[in-house]
Write a protein that holds these residues in place. Structure first.
Motif, PDB file in Angstrom:
ATOM      1  N   ASN A  51     -70.388  26.954 -44.269  1.00 50.83           N
ATOM      2  CA  ASN A  51     -71.656  26.991 -44.581  1.00 50.83           C
ATOM      3  C   ASN A  51     -71.450  27.527 -46.039  1.00 50.83           C
ATOM      4  O   ASN A  51     -70.842  28.296 -46.399  1.00 50.83           O
ATOM      5  CB  ASN A  51     -72.431  28.251 -43.962  1.00 50.83           C
ATOM      6  CG  ASN A  51     -72.807  27.733 -42.541  1.00 50.83           C
ATOM      7  OD1 ASN A  51     -72.928  26.224 -42.181  1.00 50.83           O
ATOM      8  ND2 ASN A  51     -72.634  28.720 -41.594  1.00 50.83           N
ATOM      9  N   TYR A  52     -72.107  26.813 -46.921  1.00 52.80           N
ATOM     10  CA  TYR A  52     -72.475  27.014 -48.197  1.00 52.80           C
ATOM     11  C   TYR A  52     -71.001  27.259 -48.958  1.00 52.80           C
ATOM     12  O   TYR A  52     -70.706  28.098 -49.955  1.00 52.80           O
ATOM     13  CB  TYR A  52     -73.060  28.673 -48.613  1.00 52.80           C
ATOM     14  CG  TYR A  52     -74.389  28.502 -47.981  1.00 52.80           C
ATOM     15  CD1 TYR A  52     -75.237  27.771 -48.375  1.00 52.80           C
ATOM     16  CD2 TYR A  52     -74.475  29.304 -46.677  1.00 52.80           C
ATOM     17  CE1 TYR A  52     -76.714  27.961 -47.604  1.00 52.80           C
ATOM     18  CE2 TYR A  52     -75.766  29.116 -46.160  1.00 52.80           C
ATOM     19  CZ  TYR A  52     -76.879  28.518 -46.597  1.00 52.80           C
ATOM     20  OH  TYR A  52     -78.222  28.635 -45.825  1.00 52.80           O
ATOM     21  N   GLY A  53     -70.104  26.299 -48.578  1.00 53.66           N
ATOM     22  CA  GLY A  53     -68.990  26.057 -49.312  1.00 53.66           C
ATOM     23  C   GLY A  53     -67.935  27.038 -49.028  1.00 53.66           C
ATOM     24  O   GLY A  53     -66.760  27.251 -49.512  1.00 53.66           O
ATOM     25  N   ARG A  54     -68.229  27.820 -47.806  1.00 56.78           N
ATOM     26  CA  ARG A  54     -67.150  28.810 -47.167  1.00 56.78           C
ATOM     27  C   ARG A  54     -67.076  29.070 -45.669  1.00 56.78           C
ATOM     28  O   ARG A  54     -68.155  28.484 -45.004  1.00 56.78           O
ATOM     29  CB  ARG A  54     -67.114  30.056 -47.864  1.00 56.78           C
ATOM     30  CG  ARG A  54     -68.585  30.784 -47.598  1.00 56.78           C
ATOM     31  CD  ARG A  54     -68.561  32.261 -48.380  1.00 56.78           C
ATOM     32  NE  ARG A  54     -67.557  33.193 -48.004  1.00 56.78           N
ATOM     33  CZ  ARG A  54     -66.561  33.160 -49.192  1.00 56.78           C
ATOM     34  NH1 ARG A  54     -66.432  32.570 -50.243  1.00 56.78           N
ATOM     35  NH2 ARG A  54     -65.486  34.156 -48.678  1.00 56.78           N
ATOM     36  N   PRO A  55     -66.059  29.275 -45.166  1.00 61.23           N
ATOM     37  CA  PRO A  55     -66.179  29.547 -43.398  1.00 61.23           C
ATOM     38  C   PRO A  55     -67.210  30.540 -42.938  1.00 61.23           C
ATOM     39  O   PRO A  55     -67.395  31.383 -43.557  1.00 61.23           O
ATOM     40  CB  PRO A  55     -64.810  29.985 -43.316  1.00 61.23           C
ATOM     41  CG  PRO A  55     -63.822  29.625 -44.190  1.00 61.23           C
ATOM     42  CD  PRO A  55     -64.684  29.828 -45.619  1.00 61.23           C
ATOM     43  N   GLY A  56     -67.783  30.179 -41.773  1.00 62.71           N
ATOM     44  CA  GLY A  56     -68.559  30.812 -41.353  1.00 62.71           C
ATOM     45  C   GLY A  56     -68.017  31.497 -40.302  1.00 62.71           C
ATOM     46  O   GLY A  56     -67.113  31.772 -39.924  1.00 62.71           O
ATOM     47  N   ASN A  57     -69.048  31.904 -39.270  1.00 64.69           N
ATOM     48  CA  ASN A  57     -68.557  32.431 -37.773  1.00 64.69           C
ATOM     49  C   ASN A  57     -67.861  31.671 -36.932  1.00 64.69           C
ATOM     50  O   ASN A  57     -67.859  30.551 -36.977  1.00 64.69           O
ATOM     51  CB  ASN A  57     -70.062  33.000 -36.965  1.00 64.69           C
ATOM     52  CG  ASN A  57     -70.715  33.826 -37.872  1.00 64.69           C
ATOM     53  OD1 ASN A  57     -70.141  34.893 -38.687  1.00 64.69           O
ATOM     54  ND2 ASN A  57     -71.911  33.921 -37.701  1.00 64.69           N
ATOM     55  N   PHE A  58     -67.128  32.521 -36.024  1.00 67.78           N
ATOM     56  CA  PHE A  58     -66.217  31.379 -35.103  1.00 67.78           C
ATOM     57  C   PHE A  58     -67.403  30.875 -34.081  1.00 67.78           C
ATOM     58  O   PHE A  58     -68.499  31.387 -34.004  1.00 67.78           O
ATOM     59  CB  PHE A  58     -65.543  32.465 -34.180  1.00 67.78           C
ATOM     60  CG  PHE A  58     -64.775  31.937 -33.173  1.00 67.78           C
ATOM     61  CD1 PHE A  58     -63.460  31.255 -33.361  1.00 67.78           C
ATOM     62  CD2 PHE A  58     -65.006  32.183 -31.810  1.00 67.78           C
ATOM     63  CE1 PHE A  58     -62.761  30.587 -32.199  1.00 67.78           C
ATOM     64  CE2 PHE A  58     -64.265  31.685 -30.672  1.00 67.78           C
ATOM     65  CZ  PHE A  58     -63.270  31.009 -31.205  1.00 67.78           C
ATOM     66  N   ASN A  59     -66.817  29.612 -33.707  1.00 68.24           N
ATOM     67  CA  ASN A  59     -67.795  28.867 -32.929  1.00 68.24           C
ATOM     68  C   ASN A  59     -67.265  28.946 -31.453  1.00 68.24           C
ATOM     69  O   ASN A  59     -66.172  28.716 -30.890  1.00 68.24           O
ATOM     70  CB  ASN A  59     -67.783  27.344 -33.253  1.00 68.24           C
ATOM     71  CG  ASN A  59     -68.955  26.836 -33.754  1.00 68.24           C
ATOM     72  OD1 ASN A  59     -69.859  27.435 -33.558  1.00 68.24           O
ATOM     73  ND2 ASN A  59     -68.744  25.942 -34.695  1.00 68.24           N
ATOM     74  N   TYR A  60     -68.337  29.831 -30.640  1.00 66.13           N
ATOM     75  CA  TYR A  60     -67.734  30.235 -29.450  1.00 66.13           C
ATOM     76  C   TYR A  60     -67.982  28.925 -28.281  1.00 66.13           C
ATOM     77  O   TYR A  60     -68.980  28.322 -28.385  1.00 66.13           O
ATOM     78  CB  TYR A  60     -68.683  31.335 -28.554  1.00 66.13           C
ATOM     79  CG  TYR A  60     -68.456  32.485 -29.535  1.00 66.13           C
ATOM     80  CD1 TYR A  60     -67.486  33.470 -29.425  1.00 66.13           C
ATOM     81  CD2 TYR A  60     -69.252  32.782 -30.550  1.00 66.13           C
ATOM     82  CE1 TYR A  60     -67.197  34.595 -30.211  1.00 66.13           C
ATOM     83  CE2 TYR A  60     -69.180  34.091 -31.455  1.00 66.13           C
ATOM     84  CZ  TYR A  60     -68.078  34.982 -31.061  1.00 66.13           C
ATOM     85  OH  TYR A  60     -67.915  35.757 -32.038  1.00 66.13           O
ATOM     86  N   ARG A  61     -67.032  28.723 -27.274  1.00 65.56           N
ATOM     87  CA  ARG A  61     -67.328  27.709 -26.298  1.00 65.56           C
ATOM     88  C   ARG A  61     -67.272  28.458 -24.999  1.00 65.56           C
ATOM     89  O   ARG A  61     -66.986  29.520 -24.891  1.00 65.56           O
ATOM     90  CB  ARG A  61     -66.192  26.889 -26.210  1.00 65.56           C
ATOM     91  CG  ARG A  61     -65.975  26.056 -27.518  1.00 65.56           C
ATOM     92  CD  ARG A  61     -64.644  25.150 -27.550  1.00 65.56           C
ATOM     93  NE  ARG A  61     -64.607  24.196 -26.445  1.00 65.56           N
ATOM     94  CZ  ARG A  61     -63.827  23.487 -25.869  1.00 65.56           C
ATOM     95  NH1 ARG A  61     -62.479  24.299 -25.999  1.00 65.56           N
ATOM     96  NH2 ARG A  61     -63.883  22.566 -25.072  1.00 65.56           N
ATOM     97  N   LEU A  62     -67.923  27.747 -23.974  1.00 67.17           N
ATOM     98  CA  LEU A  62     -67.896  28.198 -22.635  1.00 67.17           C
ATOM     99  C   LEU A  62     -66.347  27.997 -22.083  1.00 67.17           C
ATOM    100  O   LEU A  62     -65.571  27.057 -22.337  1.00 67.17           O
ATOM    101  CB  LEU A  62     -68.717  27.260 -21.681  1.00 67.17           C
ATOM    102  CG  LEU A  62     -70.421  27.675 -21.729  1.00 67.17           C
ATOM    103  CD1 LEU A  62     -71.087  26.521 -20.902  1.00 67.17           C
ATOM    104  CD2 LEU A  62     -70.419  28.973 -21.419  1.00 67.17           C
ATOM    105  N   VAL A  63     -66.094  29.065 -21.537  1.00 72.25           N
ATOM    106  CA  VAL A  63     -64.676  29.050 -21.098  1.00 72.25           C
ATOM    107  C   VAL A  63     -64.654  28.096 -19.829  1.00 72.25           C
ATOM    108  O   VAL A  63     -65.605  28.377 -18.836  1.00 72.25           O
ATOM    109  CB  VAL A  63     -64.396  30.456 -20.436  1.00 72.25           C
ATOM    110  CG1 VAL A  63     -62.897  30.477 -19.817  1.00 72.25           C
ATOM    111  CG2 VAL A  63     -64.226  31.413 -21.387  1.00 72.25           C
ATOM    112  N   GLU A  64     -63.891  27.186 -19.598  1.00 70.98           N
ATOM    113  CA  GLU A  64     -63.753  26.160 -18.540  1.00 70.98           C
ATOM    114  C   GLU A  64     -63.703  27.032 -17.050  1.00 70.98           C
ATOM    115  O   GLU A  64     -62.765  27.662 -16.934  1.00 70.98           O
ATOM    116  CB  GLU A  64     -62.582  25.365 -18.561  1.00 70.98           C
ATOM    117  CG  GLU A  64     -62.592  24.304 -17.871  1.00 70.98           C
ATOM    118  CD  GLU A  64     -61.469  23.420 -18.103  1.00 70.98           C
ATOM    119  OE1 GLU A  64     -61.302  22.228 -17.182  1.00 70.98           O
ATOM    120  OE2 GLU A  64     -60.759  23.274 -19.076  1.00 70.98           O
ATOM    121  N   GLY A  65     -64.489  26.408 -16.365  1.00 73.87           N
ATOM    122  CA  GLY A  65     -64.488  27.073 -14.982  1.00 73.87           C
ATOM    123  C   GLY A  65     -65.505  28.245 -14.629  1.00 73.87           C
ATOM    124  O   GLY A  65     -65.403  28.881 -13.512  1.00 73.87           O
TER     125      GLY A  65
END
Length: 245
Positions: free
Chosen positions: A34-48
Motif C-alpha cells: 500500500n502507498y508504495g510500501r509493504p503493508g500487513n501480513f496476509n493471513y490465510r486459513l490453516v488447511e484442515g
C-alpha cells in the motif's frame, strides 16, 4: 531483539499479495503493498482447520538473537553509510560470507525495477548510541530483519495458543519434523535446524543456520521459498490442540 520489521520481505514482489480477497491465494501471497510500501501480513486459513495462520518462526527470534543482537549493535556502531556496511562485512574475523549474501539481496531490492528505499533497511540520520540495542534497531534493523524474517524460517502455522502454547521460545520441532519427513525445505536449512535443536544456545550452530538461510536469498529473487503451509489436525491425545496432519 534484532530485526523487528516483520514485513520487510514485502519489498520482494514475489511475496506481495496478488489475490487478497477473500483470502490470499497461496502461501507466497504474504504482504499487502500500500502507498508504495509493504503493508500487513496476509493471513490465510490453516488447511484442515477454521483458524488463521501467522508468521511462525521455526528457529525462534530469541535463539537467533544470541548471534544477531551483538552483531547488529556492532554494525550500527561501525557504520554511517552504505560504504561502511561493505567495509564492516569485509572486515569480519572470522569471515561471515552470509552477511554479504544478505547485503546482495538488499542491494537487489534497492535496484530497479523494485527500487526499495535505503531507509527501509538503514537509518543513517539517527545518531549512534553506544551499546544500545534499540538505537541499533532503528539504524540497521531493517537489514537484520531480512535474516530474522527470512521466509525459509517461517511456517504459516496456527498461533502457539492453538497448539497448546507450543513451541514458545524453543525450536519448532513439530514443523521441522514435518518438513524433513516430506522433503519440503532446503536440505542445508534442515541440517542446520537439526544442529540448532541439538545445540540450542550454541552460537556456532546458530550462525550455521543463519548462513544456510542466507544462502537461499539470491534464489528468492527468482522464485518464492519458505512460508511453509500444510494441513493441520486436532491432536487425538489433546483435544483442542492442533498438530501437523
Amino acid at each position: 531483539m534484532a530485526g523487528n520489521t516483520d514485513n520487510i520481505h514485502g519489498w520482494n514482489p514475489l511475496y506481495r499479495d496478488r489475490d487478497p480477497y477473500p483470502l490470499p491465494g497461496n502461501n507466497f501471497d504474504s504482504f499487502l503493498f500500500n502507498y508504495g510500501r509493504p503493508g500487513n501480513f496476509n493471513y490465510r486459513l490453516v488447511e484442515g482447520t477454521n483458524v488463521l495462520d501467522h508468521q511462525g518462526h521455526i528457529v525462534p527470534q530469541n535463539i537467533l538473537n544470541i548471534v544477531l543482537d551483538p552483531l547488529m549493535i556492532a554494525m550500527s556502531e561501525a557504520c554511517n553509510n552504505a560504504g561502511d556496511v561493505v567495509n564492516f562485512i569485509n572486515n569480519q574475523i572470522p569471515p561471515r560470507p552470509w552477511l554479504q549474501q544478505v547485503l546482495n539481496y538488499v542491494n537487489a531490492l534497492q535496484a530497479l525495477p523494485i527500487a526499495a528505499p535505503e531507509a527501509a533497511f538503514f537509518d543513517w540520520g539517527t545518531p549512534v548510541i553506544l551499546n544500545d540495542a534499540a538505537n541499533a534497531e532503528t539504524r540497521v534493523g531493517g537489514f537484520f530483519s531480512i535474516m530474522t524474517w527470512n521466509p525459509v524460517n517461517i511456517c504459516r502455522a496456527p498461533v502457539d495458543a492453538q497448539r497448546g502454547n507450543y513451541p514458545g521460545n524453543a525450536v519448532d520441532v513439530q514443523v521441522f519434523t514435518y518438513l524433513d519427513a516430506n522433503n519440503l525445505a532446503d536440505p542445508a536449512c534442515l541440517i542446520a535446524i537439526q544442529n540448532v535443536i541439538n545445540n540450542p544456545n550454541n552460537a556456532a550452530a546458530i550462525e550455521a543456520f543463519l548462513s544456510a538461510c542466507s544462502a537461499t536469498l539470491a534464489a528468492q529473487l527468482i522464485a518464492g521459498a519458505g512460508f511453509y503451509a500444510f494441513p493441520w489436525q486436532i491432536n487425538p491425545l489433546a483435544p483442542g490442540v492442533l498438530i501437523p496432519a
